[in-house]
Design an enzyme around this catalytic site. Structure first.
Site, PDB file in Angstrom:
ATOM      1  N   PHE A 103       4.610  -3.687   2.407  1.00 61.52           N
ATOM      2  CA  PHE A 103       5.430  -2.866   3.302  1.00 61.52           C
ATOM      3  C   PHE A 103       5.940  -1.581   2.653  1.00 61.52           C
ATOM      4  O   PHE A 103       7.088  -1.200   2.841  1.00 61.52           O
ATOM      5  CB  PHE A 103       6.625  -3.664   3.854  1.00 61.52           C
ATOM      6  N   HIS A 104       5.071  -0.881   1.916  1.00 59.73           N
ATOM      7  CA  HIS A 104       5.480   0.344   1.236  1.00 59.73           C
ATOM      8  C   HIS A 104       4.609   1.544   1.633  1.00 59.73           C
ATOM      9  O   HIS A 104       4.110   2.255   0.768  1.00 59.73           O
ATOM     10  CB  HIS A 104       5.398   0.169  -0.288  1.00 59.73           C
ATOM     11  N   PRO A 105       4.420   1.836   2.920  1.00 60.91           N
ATOM     12  CA  PRO A 105       3.575   2.979   3.272  1.00 60.91           C
ATOM     13  C   PRO A 105       4.243   4.305   2.917  1.00 60.91           C
ATOM     14  O   PRO A 105       5.431   4.493   3.181  1.00 60.91           O
ATOM     15  CB  PRO A 105       3.402   2.841   4.783  1.00 60.91           C
ATOM     16  N   ASP A 123      -0.248   2.467  -0.006  1.00 58.51           N
ATOM     17  CA  ASP A 123       0.616   1.289   0.089  1.00 58.51           C
ATOM     18  C   ASP A 123       0.312   0.396  -1.116  1.00 58.51           C
ATOM     19  O   ASP A 123      -0.747   0.513  -1.738  1.00 58.51           O
ATOM     20  CB  ASP A 123       0.346   0.547   1.405  1.00 58.51           C
ATOM     21  N   HIS A 124       1.245  -0.475  -1.426  1.00 57.91           N
ATOM     22  CA  HIS A 124       1.029  -1.480  -2.465  1.00 57.91           C
ATOM     23  C   HIS A 124       0.462  -2.734  -1.813  1.00 57.91           C
ATOM     24  O   HIS A 124       1.117  -3.356  -0.977  1.00 57.91           O
ATOM     25  CB  HIS A 124       2.350  -1.831  -3.157  1.00 57.91           C
TER      26      HIS A 124
END
Length: 540
Positions: free
Chosen positions: A474-476, A299-300
């Site tokens: 919110f980038h899984p 994730d970021h």
């Protein structure tokens, strides 16, 4: 004999998840009237006011109607904090609740995918799939599509303070860029967004709604898939709950998992596909050993630095007065513009944490607003948030079920800041954000650091503060990693290794996270997957 259950039967393709990828798949696979397609979505319809008004993400995240309401495990790298972890629980999935930013990443991201054993996934391979669905405001060109379903628009408002940040960034070599999506996103600019006339454009509107007119596509909402059904090493269908009843449907051709980076591995594990030790410990019968399921979670992590400013119009001051709120509402009602039409982040920058790097490894999301933490009320003084995230983290985590109970969320461990390289980037990025805010162009606004606060100066102090202010963007991705090696969860055609008739089509297949926001890369993945699925079927 009783009547057959109308929800049961046979379909050519069963798509699990009506999110960003699932809506694309439903459209493409049902385009041939000979294909009978079923789409199962655990959430409800996207027919909800706050899905469509861009600023409504504030009311969709943390809302059980539209959000799975997940939380991470306590993160050591974040000083033991657990984060809320929003995931879309509605048609359109995360494209119904996200920041709407249209971003592909960098060409080297996809070339790296190919080098990691994924032929057919280089930049030149995937670019046609980005173009296929795109409807770009600038029209068709070598790098942009027109007439597709996925609308890409310019934002409808500007802020002087963000223009000043762009001018200030020039002083440190971050130059304006006309297009973030030509393969190299280095520079600064205002994000393009997935909107139409100031209204959110999610994949449900873009792809699913037109396809729902077809007699061969069936869409069921509030249908939560419980597990895959298997005959030996072949997926034959799924079981799902709807209205308190368990139903079973069969797939003549394929089952397609498009439930996202958290729920796709969850369904595999609940179906007995995963790490045998984990499954046996939970009393789940092992159908197929695939230890990498749920691993490689990436994730970021964004570090939210906040600066108080003087003499600048920001959303803080507009939204903290009744006259300002009325003006904002009237502006949106009149022509779908103004703050209610804005994405969470309007202005972005891509740059390097170290000048020796070949490509940018940092992405800034600069916002004309501020809070102590996400979800808190806006500050009552004018301020901006200068969020910066490491685009290529080396830290990885996992997402695994902890029980055979479908109602329980998996244990999500991101491992933020566990890698030494990520710690160095975190410290460097806070220092860089501070430096940009000292630009001469920003001097009239007298920026004053609020978060993390000027008291933190040493590397150790800044790393400690990174743990305090760091949060998910919110980038899984990555939990069903694609590869040609035996340890990969899916092969380059996205087929689950060792199981016939089953593919995964969502962000979980990314072997490495892309250097930017993830929604449009997922649209691309679904476009390419549909092509790979249909080609052999058509040939047959």
């Amino acid at each position: 004999m009783g009547k057959a259950n109308p929800l049961e039967g046979q379909y050519d393709y069963i798509i699990v998840g009506g999110g960003t990828a699932g809506c694309v798949l439903a459209n493409r696979l049902s385009a041939n009237p000979a294909n009978r397609v079923l789409l199962l979505e655990a959430g409800g319809s996207d027919n909800y006011l706050w899905v469509h008004i861009p600023v409504g993400y504030l009311y969709c995240i943390g809302n059980p109607r539209t959000d799975w309401m997940m939380k991470t495990a306590a993160e050591p790298g974040l000083n033991g904090r657990s984060l809320v972890y929003p995931r879309g629980k509605v048609l359109g999935g995360c494209s119904s609740v996200n920041g709407m930013i249209y971003m592909r990443g960098q060409s080297t991201d996809y070339d790296q995918w190919r080098q990691l054993g994924n032929p057919g996934w280089s930049w030149q391979d995937v670019l046609p799939y980005f173009l296929k669905s795109e409807d770009h405001h600038g029209g068709a060109s070598a790098l942009h599509g027109a007439g597709g379903e996925w609308k890409v628009a310019k934002q409808k408002l500007q802020w002087d303070i963000l223009r000043a940040v762009q001018e200030g960034a020039k002083e440190f070599g971050i130059l304006p860029r006309a297009d973030f999506n030509d393969g190299s996103n280095e520079g600064s600019g205002f994000f393009e967004v997935n909107q139409k006339n100031g209204v959110r454009w999610n994949t449900a509107k873009a792809f699913l709604r037109p396809a729902m007119k077809r007699a061969n596509l069936r869409v069921l909402t509030h249908a939560e898939t419980a597990r895959l059904t298997l005959e030996g090493r072949r997926a034959t269908g799924v079981e799902f709950y709807r209205g308190g009843q368990l139903h079973r449907v069969e797939a003549r051709r394929e089952v397609l998992l498009a439930a996202g980076a958290i729920n796709s591995p969850k369904l595999l594990e609940l179906s007995g596909i995963g790490n045998p030790e984990l499954l046996q410990r939970l009393g789940i019968s092992v159908c197929h050993a695939l230890p990498a399921v749920g691993e490689n979670l990436q994730d970021h992590l964004q570090l939210r630095t906040v600066f108080k400013v003087r003499g600048a119009k920001t959303l803080n001051t507009l939204a903290n007065s009744w006259t300002g709120k009325l003006r904002i509402a009237a502006q949106y009602a009149w022509n779908q513009s103004g703050p209610m039409s804005m994405a969470p982040s309007q202005f972005g920058m891509f740059t390097k944490s170290d000048p020796s790097l070949e490509m940018p490894d940092l992405e800034y999301h600069v916002q004309p607003l501020s809070t102590d933490k996400l979800g808190d009320p806006l500050h009552r003084f004018p301020a901006i948030t200068v969020s910066v995230c490491n685009l290529r983290p080396e830290s990885t985590g996992s997402s695994h079920v902890t029980t055979a109970d479908l109602a329980q969320q998996p244990e999500i461990r991101l491992g933020y800041l566990s890698a030494q390289a990520d710690k160095r980037v975190a410290v460097a990025s806070i220092r860089q954000a501070r430096q940009i805010m000292t630009a001469r162009a920003l001097a009239p606004y007298a920026p004053e650091e609020i978060l993390p606060g000027p008291a933190a100066q040493s590397d150790a102090e800044l790393l400690e503060q990174a743990g305090n202010i760091g949060t998910t963007i919110f980038h899984p991705v990555g939990t069903c990693r694609m590869g040609s090696d035996a340890a990969a969860v899916v092969d380059p055609q996205l087929r689950v290794n060792g199981i016939e008739g089953l593919r995964v089509v969502d962000a979980s297949i990314m072997p490495r996270i892309v250097s930017g926001n993830t929604a449009s890369p997922v649209v691309m993945i679904a476009e390419k997957a549909a092509d790979m699925i249909l080609r052999p079927a058509q040939a047959g």
